[in-house]
Design a protein around this motif. Structure first.
Motif, PDB file in Angstrom:
ATOM      1  N   ASN A   4       2.119 -13.843  -0.943  1.00 25.95           N
ATOM      2  CA  ASN A   4       2.373 -13.590  -2.361  1.00 25.95           C
ATOM      3  C   ASN A   4       2.831 -12.174  -2.685  1.00 25.95           C
ATOM      4  N   THR A   5       3.279 -11.442  -1.687  1.00 26.38           N
ATOM      5  CA  THR A   5       3.863 -10.133  -1.948  1.00 26.38           C
ATOM      6  C   THR A   5       4.935  -9.863  -0.903  1.00 26.38           C
ATOM      7  N   ALA A  29      -4.846  -9.412  -9.456  1.00 20.78           N
ATOM      8  CA  ALA A  29      -5.085 -10.510 -10.411  1.00 20.78           C
ATOM      9  C   ALA A  29      -4.986 -11.858  -9.716  1.00 20.78           C
ATOM     10  N   LYS A  30      -3.979 -12.019  -8.858  1.00 22.03           N
ATOM     11  CA  LYS A  30      -3.807 -13.289  -8.144  1.00 22.03           C
ATOM     12  C   LYS A  30      -4.987 -13.567  -7.211  1.00 22.03           C
ATOM     13  N   VAL A  31      -5.430 -12.555  -6.493  1.00 22.88           N
ATOM     14  CA  VAL A  31      -6.557 -12.726  -5.560  1.00 22.88           C
ATOM     15  C   VAL A  31      -7.835 -13.057  -6.324  1.00 22.88           C
ATOM     16  N   PHE A  88      -3.119 -15.425   1.867  1.00 23.12           N
ATOM     17  CA  PHE A  88      -2.623 -15.498   0.495  1.00 23.12           C
ATOM     18  C   PHE A  88      -1.868 -14.229   0.110  1.00 23.12           C
ATOM     19  N   ASN A 105      -8.179 -14.404  -9.301  1.00 23.81           N
ATOM     20  CA  ASN A 105      -8.088 -15.728  -9.929  1.00 23.81           C
ATOM     21  C   ASN A 105      -8.213 -16.861  -8.921  1.00 23.81           C
ATOM     22  N   LYS A 106      -7.592 -16.734  -7.781  1.00 25.49           N
ATOM     23  CA  LYS A 106      -7.593 -17.813  -6.804  1.00 25.49           C
ATOM     24  C   LYS A 106      -8.930 -17.947  -6.081  1.00 25.49           C
ATOM     25  N   SER A 115      -0.669  -6.992  -9.965  1.00 24.20           N
ATOM     26  CA  SER A 115      -0.289  -8.389  -9.744  1.00 24.20           C
ATOM     27  C   SER A 115      -1.064  -8.990  -8.566  1.00 24.20           C
ATOM     28  N   ILE A 116      -1.099  -8.280  -7.446  1.00 27.57           N
ATOM     29  CA  ILE A 116      -1.808  -8.777  -6.261  1.00 27.57           C
ATOM     30  C   ILE A 116      -3.292  -8.982  -6.575  1.00 27.57           C
TER      31      ILE A 116
END
Length: 94
Positions: free
Chosen positions: A81-82, A31-33, A77, A35-36, A28-29
């Motif tokens: 986000n975690t 993928a978010k990093v 970020f 993508n952003k 999850s971490i």
């Protein structure tokens, strides 16, 4: 001259009790990093330790100031986000 910025973030996740649970958090971490920030990111160390997460992100920047800014934003970020606690970070600009 183009700069390569690498930030390594060490996280502690006390609620993780299995490698399967850890993989879900890490996936999850990352993928978010990715993508952003449009960076390369991966889990780089301690893959077999349940509560310890080490991720690294690499980016290309036009100059050192931009590289520092990107790394600051990534760390901020991840922190936001975690639930895992950041216990360390290392930065490198080449």
């Amino acid at each position: 001259m183009v700069k390569v910025a690498v930030v390594t973030i060490r996280l502690y996740a006390p609620w993780v009790h299995s490698l399967k649970e850890k993989r879900m958090v890490v996936k999850s971490i990352l993928a978010k990093v990715r993508n952003k920030f449009q960076v390369s990111a991966a889990e780089t160390e301690e893959q077999d330790i349940h509560q310890s997460i080490v991720i690294a992100a690499a980016s290309i920047a036009a100059h050192s100031a931009q590289a520092d800014s990107i790394m600051d934003e990534i760390v901020r970020f991840v922190e936001q986000n975690t639930e895992a606690e950041i216990v360390g970070e290392e930065r490198e600009i080449r």
